[in-house]
Write a protein that holds these residues in place. Sequence first.
Motif, PDB file in Angstrom:
ATOM      1  N   UNK A  73       0.826  -1.214   0.000  1.00  0.00           N
ATOM      2  CA  UNK A  73       0.000   0.000   0.000  1.00  0.00           C
ATOM      3  C   UNK A  73       0.859   1.262   0.000  1.00  0.00           C
ATOM      4  N   UNK A  74       2.107   1.138   0.457  1.00  0.00           N
ATOM      5  CA  UNK A  74       2.984   2.308   0.512  1.00  0.00           C
ATOM      6  C   UNK A  74       3.370   2.789  -0.880  1.00  0.00           C
ATOM      7  N   UNK A 128       4.373  -6.549  -7.875  1.00  0.00           N
ATOM      8  CA  UNK A 128       3.485  -5.581  -8.529  1.00  0.00           C
ATOM      9  C   UNK A 128       3.737  -4.167  -7.998  1.00  0.00           C
ATOM     10  N   UNK A 129       3.968  -4.049  -6.696  1.00  0.00           N
ATOM     11  CA  UNK A 129       4.257  -2.738  -6.110  1.00  0.00           C
ATOM     12  C   UNK A 129       5.566  -2.187  -6.665  1.00  0.00           C
ATOM     13  N   UNK A 130       6.591  -3.035  -6.738  1.00  0.00           N
ATOM     14  CA  UNK A 130       7.878  -2.612  -7.284  1.00  0.00           C
ATOM     15  C   UNK A 130       7.741  -2.219  -8.752  1.00  0.00           C
ATOM     16  N   UNK A 174       7.850   1.596 -13.169  1.00  0.00           N
ATOM     17  CA  UNK A 174       7.163   2.136 -14.354  1.00  0.00           C
ATOM     18  C   UNK A 174       7.055   3.655 -14.251  1.00  0.00           C
ATOM     19  N   UNK A 175       6.760   4.143 -13.066  1.00  0.00           N
ATOM     20  CA  UNK A 175       6.663   5.598 -12.870  1.00  0.00           C
ATOM     21  C   UNK A 175       8.017   6.256 -13.071  1.00  0.00           C
ATOM     22  N   UNK A 176       9.076   5.620 -12.581  1.00  0.00           N
ATOM     23  CA  UNK A 176      10.429   6.157 -12.760  1.00  0.00           C
ATOM     24  C   UNK A 176      10.832   6.164 -14.225  1.00  0.00           C
ATOM     25  N   UNK A 179      14.593  -4.733 -15.894  1.00  0.00           N
ATOM     26  CA  UNK A 179      13.228  -5.136 -15.581  1.00  0.00           C
ATOM     27  C   UNK A 179      12.984  -5.166 -14.070  1.00  0.00           C
ATOM     28  N   UNK A 180      11.718  -4.972 -13.657  1.00  0.00           N
ATOM     29  CA  UNK A 180      11.410  -5.085 -12.226  1.00  0.00           C
ATOM     30  C   UNK A 180      11.842  -6.431 -11.647  1.00  0.00           C
TER      31      UNK A 180
END
Length: 210
Positions: free
Chosen positions: A75-76, A131-133, A138-140, A151-152
């Motif tokens: 959630x963070x 998924x959080x990572x 993706x935002x970065x 890749x993540x």
Amino acid sequence: MTDGALRPLRADARQNREKILAAAVRVFTTEGLDAHLERIAKEAGVGSATLYRNFPTREALVEAVYRNEVAQLCDAAPALLAQQPPAEALRAWTRRFLDYVTAKHGMIDALRAIAATGNSPYGHSREMIQAALTSLMDACTAAGAIRTDIRPADIGAALEGIALTSGGAEHRQQAERLLDLTLDGLTVRPPGTPATAGSGVGGVPGKDTF
């Protein structure tokens, strides 16, 4: 399922549960599974009866703590992205990842014992954390803050490696240095600019980790 099972906890009961989970993280992290549940109740500021009403067994408490830590970590990610630039959000999230790993380290024997009974406490935690990572990376990438050829899953594997060697609280500084090196390698720089440890996105540690 009964109507009572569907009814949400009262505010005071919910607060007591949250205090117990938070106290359990602190106690398990510092004392491991040798910690007495009464010690956790005292740390939480509740009576033993309240603790056992919420968590009738040590195993139930350990599993609830672990699942809560995973949920808070995941959630963070969106919360941090809403508050900070993507690169800073990634850095802050990886520091929280290290806190999560340190807490799990204190419960690992109990988690493995629970898993051995066939009642895996892990659920879909690995997929949730990945998924959080991914959302952070993706935002970065969209912001042009990190390279696009990593890749993540690669960073996830690096985090696992760091956690396996430096996941305990006593190795926090080493883990942070290793993470700084890893995240520094993600940073987009002008051609010919040397990499400097700690100058990149920066923060930390999970196969048993996630």
